[in-house]
Design a protein around this motif. Sequence first.
Motif, PDB file in Angstrom:
ATOM      1  N   UNK A  38      -1.070  -2.380 -17.641  1.00  0.00           N
ATOM      2  CA  UNK A  38      -1.652  -3.632 -17.134  1.00  0.00           C
ATOM      3  C   UNK A  38      -2.988  -3.342 -16.463  1.00  0.00           C
ATOM      4  N   UNK A  39      -3.976  -4.183 -16.711  1.00  0.00           N
ATOM      5  CA  UNK A  39      -5.240  -4.079 -15.963  1.00  0.00           C
ATOM      6  C   UNK A  39      -5.491  -5.441 -15.319  1.00  0.00           C
ATOM      7  N   UNK A  40      -5.530  -5.474 -14.016  1.00  0.00           N
ATOM      8  CA  UNK A  40      -5.855  -6.716 -13.312  1.00  0.00           C
ATOM      9  C   UNK A  40      -7.316  -6.607 -12.861  1.00  0.00           C
ATOM     10  N   UNK A  41      -8.112  -7.596 -13.234  1.00  0.00           N
ATOM     11  CA  UNK A  41      -9.567  -7.539 -13.033  1.00  0.00           C
ATOM     12  C   UNK A  41      -9.964  -8.645 -12.066  1.00  0.00           C
ATOM     13  N   UNK A  83      -0.157   4.789 -18.545  1.00  0.00           N
ATOM     14  CA  UNK A  83      -1.073   4.605 -17.403  1.00  0.00           C
ATOM     15  C   UNK A  83      -2.455   5.237 -17.629  1.00  0.00           C
ATOM     16  N   UNK A  84      -2.453   6.456 -18.141  1.00  0.00           N
ATOM     17  CA  UNK A  84      -3.763   7.139 -18.285  1.00  0.00           C
ATOM     18  C   UNK A  84      -4.657   6.411 -19.273  1.00  0.00           C
ATOM     19  N   UNK A  85      -4.073   6.009 -20.392  1.00  0.00           N
ATOM     20  CA  UNK A  85      -4.865   5.303 -21.412  1.00  0.00           C
ATOM     21  C   UNK A  85      -5.334   3.953 -20.871  1.00  0.00           C
ATOM     22  N   UNK A  86      -4.453   3.272 -20.116  1.00  0.00           N
ATOM     23  CA  UNK A  86      -4.837   1.971 -19.545  1.00  0.00           C
ATOM     24  C   UNK A  86      -5.967   2.159 -18.533  1.00  0.00           C
ATOM     25  N   UNK A  87      -5.893   3.254 -17.777  1.00  0.00           N
ATOM     26  CA  UNK A  87      -6.942   3.515 -16.781  1.00  0.00           C
ATOM     27  C   UNK A  87      -8.272   3.773 -17.483  1.00  0.00           C
ATOM     28  N   UNK A  88      -8.200   4.498 -18.614  1.00  0.00           N
ATOM     29  CA  UNK A  88      -9.442   4.746 -19.378  1.00  0.00           C
ATOM     30  C   UNK A  88      -9.995   3.434 -19.916  1.00  0.00           C
ATOM     31  N   UNK A  92      -7.327  -3.111 -10.960  1.00  0.00           N
ATOM     32  CA  UNK A  92      -6.093  -2.413 -10.612  1.00  0.00           C
ATOM     33  C   UNK A  92      -5.284  -2.160 -11.865  1.00  0.00           C
ATOM     34  N   UNK A  93      -4.814  -0.927 -12.034  1.00  0.00           N
ATOM     35  CA  UNK A  93      -4.063  -0.578 -13.245  1.00  0.00           C
ATOM     36  C   UNK A  93      -2.663  -0.119 -12.866  1.00  0.00           C
ATOM     37  N   UNK A  94      -1.697  -0.573 -13.648  1.00  0.00           N
ATOM     38  CA  UNK A  94      -0.355  -0.024 -13.507  1.00  0.00           C
ATOM     39  C   UNK A  94       0.277   0.024 -14.902  1.00  0.00           C
ATOM     40  N   UNK A  95       1.364   0.717 -15.015  1.00  0.00           N
ATOM     41  CA  UNK A  95       2.002   0.804 -16.341  1.00  0.00           C
ATOM     42  C   UNK A  95       3.484   1.075 -16.188  1.00  0.00           C
ATOM     43  N   UNK A  96       4.238   0.594 -17.169  1.00  0.00           N
ATOM     44  CA  UNK A  96       5.666   0.880 -17.195  1.00  0.00           C
ATOM     45  C   UNK A  96       5.932   1.699 -18.464  1.00  0.00           C
ATOM     46  N   UNK A 137     -14.694  -0.638  -8.903  1.00  0.00           N
ATOM     47  CA  UNK A 137     -13.995   0.607  -9.238  1.00  0.00           C
ATOM     48  C   UNK A 137     -12.608   0.302  -9.806  1.00  0.00           C
ATOM     49  N   UNK A 138     -12.028   1.361 -10.399  1.00  0.00           N
ATOM     50  CA  UNK A 138     -10.694   1.243 -11.000  1.00  0.00           C
ATOM     51  C   UNK A 138      -9.719   2.049 -10.162  1.00  0.00           C
ATOM     52  N   UNK A 139      -8.631   1.436  -9.767  1.00  0.00           N
ATOM     53  CA  UNK A 139      -7.568   2.146  -9.049  1.00  0.00           C
ATOM     54  C   UNK A 139      -6.274   1.961  -9.827  1.00  0.00           C
ATOM     55  N   UNK A 140      -5.514   3.041 -10.009  1.00  0.00           N
ATOM     56  CA  UNK A 140      -4.253   2.873 -10.749  1.00  0.00           C
ATOM     57  C   UNK A 140      -3.068   3.356  -9.936  1.00  0.00           C
ATOM     58  N   UNK A 141      -1.953   2.645 -10.124  1.00  0.00           N
ATOM     59  CA  UNK A 141      -0.695   2.995  -9.450  1.00  0.00           C
ATOM     60  C   UNK A 141       0.414   2.980 -10.496  1.00  0.00           C
ATOM     61  N   UNK A 142       1.120   4.083 -10.706  1.00  0.00           N
ATOM     62  CA  UNK A 142       2.206   4.075 -11.697  1.00  0.00           C
ATOM     63  C   UNK A 142       3.379   3.215 -11.241  1.00  0.00           C
TER      64      UNK A 142
END
Length: 444
Positions: free
Chosen positions: A301-304, A359-364, A388-392, A421-426
């Motif tokens: 998921x990417x929330x913008x 998560x990594x691909x979504x963050x990219x 904000x990025x997260x992934x299941x 900026x991009x922040x990700x949380x698994x």
Amino acid sequence: MKILVVDHSKVFRAIWQRLMKRAGHEPLMCDDGESGLARIERERVDMICVSLSLPDTDGIEFTRQVRRMAHGHDVPVILLTSVEDKQVRRRAFEAGVTDIHAKTDIQQLFNRARRFIRDGETDSDPPSGCVLYVEDSRTVSRIMIHLLAKMNLEVDHFRSASDAWEAFDEERHDLVISDILVEGEMSGIALVNRLRERYPDKTRLPILAMSGMEDPVRRVELFRLGVNDFINKPVIIEEARARISNLIVNKQLFDQVQQQRRQLYDLAMTDPLTGLHNRNALSDFTRQQDSQCGDSDGLGLILIDIDHFKQINDRHGHLVGDEVLSQVGDLLTKSCRDEDFAVRFGGEELLLVLPGCPLEAATRRAEELRLALEVLEPAGLHVTASMGVSAVGPRQNIELDAVIRLADRAVYRAKSQGRNQVVSIPADGSGDDDDTLSLTGSDS
Ligand SMILES: Nc1nc2c(ncn2[C@@H]2O[C@H](COP(=O)(O)OP(=O)(O)OP(=O)(O)O)[C@@H](O)[C@H]2O)c(=O)[nH]1
């Protein structure tokens, strides 16, 4: 079109004359039965309206005589009377009357009578369409193709059912007409069988069977098999026209309703400003996703959240703000793969759902979007966003709403760390601390 009116009342004839001329038809007026019959003897008319009481005969006897005439056996005859006596009405139909109508509302009578007119001149004929027609008899096919062409219908004619089966195209054909006993390996019945297996919905694909079969039991079997209607051979042209017309009109009405339903659904599921999906569509998607109970391949998921959007509105006006949103929406749409799902999540918050994306691909992907937005300059402005990025992961049984909440927390952190900026949380919560992966631009 010629309509003959046989009525003793001068006033009635005058009103009819006016109505018919206004509708572009040719009125023929007679005041008694004898002159009416003489007229029909002299020229062919498209319809007859006759009063029950005439000076020299009555409308029922008049009709009986018309039906014996060469020009009169297939002309629609409307009997004009307010008499409700069942015996009289039964005698009228036995004599060959097509319909009975009171003379009180002439406009209504006129409209109703027009429906009976032959030769495709009525409003009820289908506008256009294409028929897949299977018939191996040259004589019958010549008659039918002529009729279909007169009805403004295109015809794809085949002598064998297997060729027709090969050629059938759901997009092209509005109706299938098939003889039941055609030559070749595949019978007409087998064709109906195969078509119904693939298209069980009778309204979506109407099938009209034709045959010389006398046995009503066989006909009932055909209906069970899935034909919509049946024509006996030898073909009665007017009957065939009416049946074909009904089937095509119904099918085309059904198509229209389906199309309108799809349009309404799209309207209800689309955000008009950005063209992205709206929250209703996301709820549908969430329901589907959650019902898979961890069987899915996982998703990112990417929330913008556009930075300082209020300032854009305040400085440049709401319309410019709208234009920015719309162009950022386009950017998202263009970045989507077929399986991705882009949503306008809130005012200036957009959400990208990326099935099968860890998560990594979504963050990219988020970082690529952030950079693309930096150079986009929607409405001529330098615009950035915090993401904000997260992934299941696959088989991780976590509800989508919970993953969205994590992405929201990541956006909050991106904002507080300086925006753009991009922040990700698994989704397993690891990294939901100060060590969270963060790719940083600059908040100018
Ligand atoms: N033009 C326009 N503005 C909208 C729309 N929907 C929401 N907004 C505005 O978006 C603004 C969001 O402002 P804030 O929530 O304060 O966020 P921000 O100014 O982007 O600040 P940060 O998110 O902290 O960077 C509000 O002023 C809303 O009125 C819309 O459809 N069109």
